[in-house]
Design an enzyme around this catalytic site. Structure first.
Site, PDB file in Angstrom:
ATOM      1  N   CYS A  20      23.834  44.374  36.863  1.00 30.45           N
ATOM      2  CA  CYS A  20      22.563  44.064  36.233  1.00 30.45           C
ATOM      3  C   CYS A  20      21.871  45.374  35.848  1.00 30.45           C
ATOM      4  CB  CYS A  20      21.660  43.301  37.199  1.00 30.45           C
ATOM      5  SG  CYS A  20      22.458  41.848  37.888  1.00 30.45           S
ATOM      6  N   ARG A  46      24.502  46.188  30.703  1.00 29.56           N
ATOM      7  CA  ARG A  46      24.895  45.940  32.095  1.00 29.56           C
ATOM      8  C   ARG A  46      24.894  44.449  32.446  1.00 29.56           C
ATOM      9  NH1 ARG A  46      24.523  50.875  34.945  1.00 29.56           N
ATOM     10  NH2 ARG A  46      24.702  49.761  36.900  1.00 29.56           N
ATOM     11  N   TRP A  91      23.336  39.407  35.165  1.00 27.02           N
ATOM     12  CA  TRP A  91      24.708  38.936  35.013  1.00 27.02           C
ATOM     13  C   TRP A  91      24.919  38.032  36.217  1.00 27.02           C
ATOM     14  CZ3 TRP A  91      29.549  38.773  37.267  1.00 27.02           C
ATOM     15  CH2 TRP A  91      30.637  38.557  36.398  1.00 27.02           C
ATOM     16  N   ASN A 117      19.952  43.505  42.719  1.00 31.64           N
ATOM     17  CA  ASN A 117      21.340  43.605  42.269  1.00 31.64           C
ATOM     18  C   ASN A 117      22.223  43.494  43.493  1.00 31.64           C
ATOM     19  OD1 ASN A 117      20.671  44.010  39.647  1.00 31.64           O
ATOM     20  ND2 ASN A 117      21.010  46.218  39.668  1.00 31.64           N
ATOM     21  N   GLY A 118      23.229  42.645  43.433  1.00 33.35           N
ATOM     22  CA  GLY A 118      24.136  42.542  44.569  1.00 33.35           C
ATOM     23  C   GLY A 118      24.257  41.113  45.034  1.00 33.35           C
ATOM     24  N   GLU A 485      46.245  47.664  24.531  1.00 31.09           N
ATOM     25  CA  GLU A 485      44.842  47.944  24.210  1.00 31.09           C
ATOM     26  C   GLU A 485      44.393  47.159  22.973  1.00 31.09           C
ATOM     27  OE1 GLU A 485      42.378  49.030  25.573  1.00 31.09           O
ATOM     28  OE2 GLU A 485      40.992  49.875  24.118  1.00 31.09           O
ATOM     29  N   LYS A 489      41.290  44.490  22.740  1.00 31.71           N
ATOM     30  CA  LYS A 489      40.178  44.507  21.779  1.00 31.71           C
ATOM     31  C   LYS A 489      40.050  43.143  21.094  1.00 31.71           C
ATOM     32  CE  LYS A 489      39.458  47.390  23.393  1.00 31.71           C
ATOM     33  NZ  LYS A 489      38.617  48.181  24.252  1.00 31.71           N
ATOM     34  N   GLU A 492      38.762  40.410  23.686  1.00 28.13           N
ATOM     35  CA  GLU A 492      37.354  40.557  24.052  1.00 28.13           C
ATOM     36  C   GLU A 492      36.426  40.205  22.897  1.00 28.13           C
ATOM     37  OE1 GLU A 492      36.622  44.220  26.946  1.00 28.13           O
ATOM     38  OE2 GLU A 492      37.744  44.773  25.170  1.00 28.13           O
ATOM     39  N   HIS A 508      62.945  38.588  26.702  1.00 25.93           N
ATOM     40  CA  HIS A 508      63.114  38.151  28.091  1.00 25.93           C
ATOM     41  C   HIS A 508      62.140  37.029  28.443  1.00 25.93           C
ATOM     42  CE1 HIS A 508      65.983  41.299  28.726  1.00 25.93           C
ATOM     43  NE2 HIS A 508      65.128  42.191  28.281  1.00 25.93           N
ATOM     44  N   LYS A 602      29.195  45.710  30.469  1.00 20.41           N
ATOM     45  CA  LYS A 602      29.757  47.044  30.233  1.00 20.41           C
ATOM     46  C   LYS A 602      30.185  47.728  31.516  1.00 20.41           C
ATOM     47  CE  LYS A 602      30.514  50.446  27.308  1.00 20.41           C
ATOM     48  NZ  LYS A 602      31.750  50.220  26.549  1.00 20.41           N
TER      49      LYS A 602
HETATM   50  C1  F6R Z   1      37.558  47.046  27.397  1.00 16.25           C
HETATM   51  C2  F6R Z   1      36.618  47.418  28.428  1.00 16.25           C
HETATM   52  C3  F6R Z   1      37.027  47.284  29.858  1.00 16.25           C
HETATM   53  C4  F6R Z   1      36.794  48.635  30.548  1.00 16.25           C
HETATM   54  C5  F6R Z   1      37.037  48.498  32.062  1.00 16.25           C
HETATM   55  C6  F6R Z   1      36.849  49.829  32.759  1.00 16.25           C
HETATM   56  O1  F6R Z   1      36.998  47.137  26.127  1.00 16.25           O
HETATM   57  O2  F6R Z   1      35.541  47.835  28.131  1.00 16.25           O
HETATM   58  O3  F6R Z   1      38.335  46.866  30.014  1.00 16.25           O
HETATM   59  O4  F6R Z   1      37.667  49.560  29.990  1.00 16.25           O
HETATM   60  O5  F6R Z   1      36.137  47.583  32.577  1.00 16.25           O
HETATM   61  O6  F6R Z   1      35.571  50.340  32.554  1.00 16.25           O
HETATM   62  P1  F6R Z   1      35.236  51.862  32.775  1.00 16.25           P
HETATM   63  O7  F6R Z   1      36.029  52.635  31.767  1.00 16.25           O
HETATM   64  O8  F6R Z   1      33.764  51.960  32.559  1.00 16.25           O
HETATM   65  O9  F6R Z   1      35.660  52.198  34.172  1.00 16.25           O
END
Ligand code: F6R
Length: 607
Positions: A20, A46, A91, A117-118, A485, A489, A492, A508, A602
């Site tokens: 949060c 957050r 969140w 938070n928590g 990766e 993208k 997400e 496989h 994030k």
């Molecule tokens: C993908 C993404 C997540 C972060 C993961 C690690 O777009 O944002 O998969 O890469 O949560 O986050 P960090 O890099 O902040 O440790």
């Protein structure tokens, strides 16, 4: 850049369960509620299920505004003056996403407002007792228990004592801030989740991230775990949660050059951050040699190195293993951070564990590094957020210098990690100059990619596949993590089910999923994987798959081809940026918000 963040005491490293954003203001300005709203806006990455602000009026009453959903462009009515307010972006963990469950929570008499938070793991028993004692609960959250428990102790105690007694009863990892209308002050306590205090001129700030405070003051105190702080607009007092002994806290002058993240005329932060990559990579290529040389020495001298990260950062780690093997002829281990704790038995004090992270707050990574530290391994990090928990916890650190990422989907921090890994590997092999040359090719190639005609070609492909349910992506060698990766993208940002595979693994099992028209992407750069990947492409094509190639040379097996110049070892960079752009355009084409995908945040501080 001068680094002034303190090193964390290992015993104080907490593993928080929250994602949060929190912001508090107390001082001489009379629009506290708007200052808090601005602070929350910069912390919204957050968590963005719901939000709320409590403001203390001159009359001594607390007024609360709460809403579900994102803050967006909302403006608060300025029909009142307030010089003390606090707010929260949520969140959800306990209790659904409703206005009632949004923070702040009030006590029975509306004298206290609390944000949390928590997870208070023992909240049920505490709540039961409080209800028996006459407290009335209005939400389904564990958090509301905290405000009633403090209210109970305040009947006989000072604010500091009440918070001390209440907080010490909570099980789990928690951080709270409470606004007390009677004493016109705040109390904050934490044993999890970052909490930062800023001291201005006749005003004080509290936030979960230093960057939210820096527009107002650069005098910052990073709270350690097990601390309780009481704050009014004049004084700040820090005591330890263990025994209430006073801690002499020291503010640091933080000279970070925080570039305000503005998306300008661009529609989304994700697109802006994709475009930022040219500047970020160029900066790394031109200015970071000293850090690269130091880090290369650290890895060369260690006895076993382990790259550890989560999500996209984990894919950067995996790419690192290929990059180090090929360029530096050096074996480096890799584990996703959430699994690393089960692999630490073989670590020794000579082992080097390198955590890769954008936020520096990811709980699984911090947890992994804590376990490595218990084994006395050397901890280092490549991290984007200066002053983050990971940054302060590491024995050695390398700042990614990618600038603030505001979109939840990570882009520029990923390619910054790749650039550093490439250059470090070249430095280990004594060929840093060659590495820089190859990286320059990639940076130059970005002009061709960020060109209107090229982008319209990508959008045409997106128009043909945006309504598909499944999408498969293959690559071999270092293009395997790039396939992972790219899939991430797309998942997400667009919610299409996208899976990345090592090209050779297709037959496989996964090939059973290919039917007529299933879109598949293959990375075919000019390296030793080209022909092997191409044979996988033929196998998919023979089963009716709709093949999209990304690479330096077209082949008539492809239904669509996205052409990128050969940038030698740095080809991974333009290739993954095309993956990012596909994710972005798919999201927009499906009418979604690529900056704030559902269910994500994030900073992933939940275990
Ligand atoms: C993908 C993404 C997540 C972060 C993961 C690690 O777009 O944002 O998969 O890469 O949560 O986050 P960090 O890099 O902040 O440790």
């Amino acid at each position: 850049m001068k680094i002034t963040a303190p090193i964390l005491n290992i015993n104080n490293l907490s593993l928080s369960h929250i994602m949060c954003g929190i912001f508090g203001y107390i001082g001489n300005k009379t629009n506290a509620q708007n200052i808090v709203l601005d602070g929350l806006r910069s912390l919204e990455y957050r968590g963005y299920d719901s939000w709320g602000i409590a403001s203390l009026l001159n009359s001594g009453k607390i007024t609360v505004t709460k809403n579900t959903g994102k803050i967006g462009n909302i403006k608060l009515e300025s029909t009142f003056n307030s010089n003390q307010a606090l707010g929260h972006t949520r969140w959800a963990t306990h209790g659904g996403v409703t206005v009632r469950n949004a923070h702040p929570h009030l006590d029975c008499k509306h004298n206290l407002a609390l944000i949390h938070n928590g997870i208070i793991e023992n909240y049920e028993s505490l709540k039961k007792k409080l209800i028996k004692d006459g407290h009335v609960f209005r939400s389904e959250t564990d958090s509301e228990t905290a405000v009633h428990l403090i209210e109970e102790y305040l009947k006989t105690d000072s604010l500091e004592n009440a918070v001390f007694k209440a907080f010490n009863q909570f099980e789990g990892l928690n951080a709270i801030i409470v606004l007390d209308a009677s004493s016109r002050s705040f109390a904050a306590a934490k044993n999890g989740s970052p909490l930062v205090i800023g001291q201005g001129n006749g005003e004080n700030f509290l936030a979960s991230d230093a960057h939210a405070i820096l527009p107002y003051t650069n005098k910052i105190y990073f709270m350690d775990d097990s601390e309780l702080v009481t704050i009014n607009n004049k004084a700040i007092r820090v005591v330890k949660l263990k025994d209430k002994s006073v801690k002499k806290h020291k503010f640091q002058i933080i000279n970070w050059k925080i570039k305000k993240a503005e998306k300008g005329s661009l529609p989304h932060f994700m697109l802006k951050e994709i475009y930022d990559q040219k500047e970020v990579l160029d900066y790394i290529n031109r200015h970071q040699s000293e850090d690269i040389i130091k880090y290369a020495r650290l890895i060369s001298e260690s006895f076993g190195s382990y790259l550890v990260g989560c999500g996209s950062a984990a894919y950067a780690c995996l790419a690192g293993t290929y990059i180090f093997s090929r360029i530096a002829k050096k074996h480096i281990n890799f584990s996703v951070a959430s699994e690393f704790g089960y692999l630490v038995d073989f670590l020794t004090p000579k082992s080097l564990v390198i955590g890769l992270s954008q936020s520096g707050e990811t709980i699984d990574l911090l947890d992994a590094l804590k376990k490595a530290k218990e084994k006395k391994a050397v901890i280092s990090s490549m991290v984007n957020v200066l002053g983050s928990t990971l940054y302060r916890y590491s024995d050695h650190k390398l700042l990614l210098n990618a600038g603030l990422e505001r979109a939840v989907v990570s882009t520029k921090a990923f390619t910054a990690k790749l650039a550093y890994l490439l250059l470090i590997a070249f430095q280990i092999s004594g060929r840093l100059r060659q590495g820089k040359k190859e990286l320059s090719l990639a940076i130059k190639e970005l002009d061709a990619i960020f060109n209107a005609e090229f982008l319209s070609g990508l959008k045409n492909i997106v128009n043909r596949i945006y309504n598909k349910e499944h999408l498969y992506i293959i690559g071999r060698g270092v293009s395997y993590p790039i396939a992972l990766e790219t899939a991430m993208k797309i998942k997400e940002a667009s919610y299409i089910h996208a899976e990345g595979f090592a090209g050779g693994e297709l037959k496989h099992g996964v090939i059973a999923l290919i039917e007529k028209g299933t879109p598949c992407i293959a990375f075919v750069p000019n390296d030793e994987t080209y022909f092997d990947t191409l044979s996988g492409v033929m196998e998919i094509k023979a089963r009716g798959g709709y093949m999209i190639g990304i690479g330096y040379k077209n082949n008539n097996v492809f239904d669509e081809f996205i052409n990128t110049q050969d940038c030698k070892s740095a080809s991974v960079i333009p290739n993954v940026i095309i993956g990012q752009l596909l994710g972005y355009y798919l999201s927009v084409r499906r009418g979604l918000d690529p900056d704030k995908p559902r269910n994500l945040a994030k900073s992933v501080t939940v275990k």
